[in-house]
Design a protein around this motif. Structure first.
Motif: not given
Length: 348
Positions: A87-90, A92-97, A126-133, A136-141
């Motif tokens: 979810y681009p607006h969330m 990392v923490r919010q996406n994972m949870g 990176y927990l408080d970053r958005r996916p756009r930040d 590619g490898g970090q997004r996959q993680r």
């Protein structure tokens, strides 16, 4: 954790059957790679396990439970997609949870699980970053972290590394395999990349046109391919396949004869892997080089044999070879593969 059973699983779209009766058991904690070219049905097979595609015939069982009619959310599986599906607006923490939040977990429990997964995947900073930040490898993680926090019985991976560059793919496949070893979760992983399949799988399912051509360990498939398709798909560069004639334990390739083919008779397809030949002034094969690829650790030579058939040789180390140079090659006779010239099944 649980095993996954596929029992004569078939899939039809209208009257067209696209999966033709696949049967196998993925053991508890096993890492299975489903590999094959585009359009062979590998992702469809995975989606039937996930419940994203219906099963036209046969059974899918997870942990001994038939799940054909069970909704995806109730199958206790987690899926990692090719495009990450974050979810681009969330954050990392919010996406994972997010999945845990929807499931009704308490905030302290969500924070605990997300924190553990983030530490495992080195995502803490990176927990408080958005996916756009993220890279590619970090997004996959992050996508993997979202799957881990659910603590599923089965992981499903649908070409998760295809959007990454070559160097990052190598790094990420090592990380995924290491992670699965530590967690011990039964995993099915789809890829079209046979190098990924060879390096990651406990066993692989080689798919071709909706059929499981061969199921076995990577080395079993490499060393003893049961069909011509499996032989050519697994291994890089691809196996050479020559038109040959077997008679009395001798293989005739044009005017050239080499020992082999015991038990075969008549027209056959002879498989020789490029790495199973050597430069030998007394060798039976004569190769006229059309192009050389110096790769450092090895050199690929592409050309034609005296009979006119195309042939590739992979020689260890550096070989300075010029276009139209003629080389004599010997074949490692214990590594020959003989297939039926009509149906492509292994003969000897």
């Amino acid at each position: 954790m649980a095993n996954v059973e596929l029992i004569d699983v078939k899939k039809r779209f209208g009257k067209t059957e696209v999966i033709h009766g696949v049967t196998t058991t993925i053991e508890d904690g096993e890492f299975i790679v489903i590999v094959g070219p585009s359009g062979c049905g590998k992702s469809t097979l995975l989606r039937m396990v996930a419940g994203l595609e219906s099963v036209s015939a046969g059974e899918v069982r997870i942990g001994g439970r038939r799940v054909n009619e069970v909704e995806p959310m109730d199958r206790d599986i987690a899926m990692v997609f090719q495009n990450y599906a974050l979810y681009p607006h969330m954050s990392v923490r919010q996406n994972m949870g997010y999945g845990l939040k929807i499931a009704g977990d308490s905030k302290p429990e969500i924070d605990r699980k997300v924190g553990e997964a983030a530490k495992l995947l080195q995502l803490d900073p990176y927990l408080d970053r958005r996916p756009r930040d993220l890279s590619g490898g970090q997004r996959q993680r992050v996508a993997m972290g979202r799957a881990i926090v659910r603590e599923p019985e089965v992981f499903l991976f649908d070409e998760p590394l295809s959007n990454l560059d070559a160097k990052l793919r190598v790094q990420m496949r090592l990380e995924i395999r290491d992670l699965q070893d530590r967690l011990g979760i039964t995993s099915l992983y789809v890829t079209h990349d046979q190098v990924e399949a060879m390096t990651m799988a406990d066993r692989m399912i080689v798919m071709n046109a909706g059929r499981a051509e061969q199921i076995g360990t990577p080395l079993d498939v490499y060393e003893t391919p049961q069909t011509l398709f499996a032989a050519q798909f697994i291994g890089s560069p691809s196996m050479n396949v020559l038109d040959a004639h077997a008679e009395g334990g001798v293989l005739h390739i044009g005017e050239t004869s080499i020992p082999g083919g015991q038990g075969a008779d008549g027209a056959v397809s002879l498989g020789i892997r490029p790495e199973h030949v050597d430069v030998d002034p007394d060798g039976p094969l004569t190769l006229t080089v059309r192009m050389a690829e110096p790769l450092g650790a090895n050199t690929l030579l592409h050309g034609r044999l005296a009979c006119g058939q195309a042939f590739t040789a992979s020689l260890a180390g550096v070989h300075r070879v010029t276009t139209n140079e003629v080389l004599r090659l010997s074949v490692q006779l214990g590594s020959l593969h003989i297939f039926d010239a009509v149906d492509g099944h292994r003969l000897t």
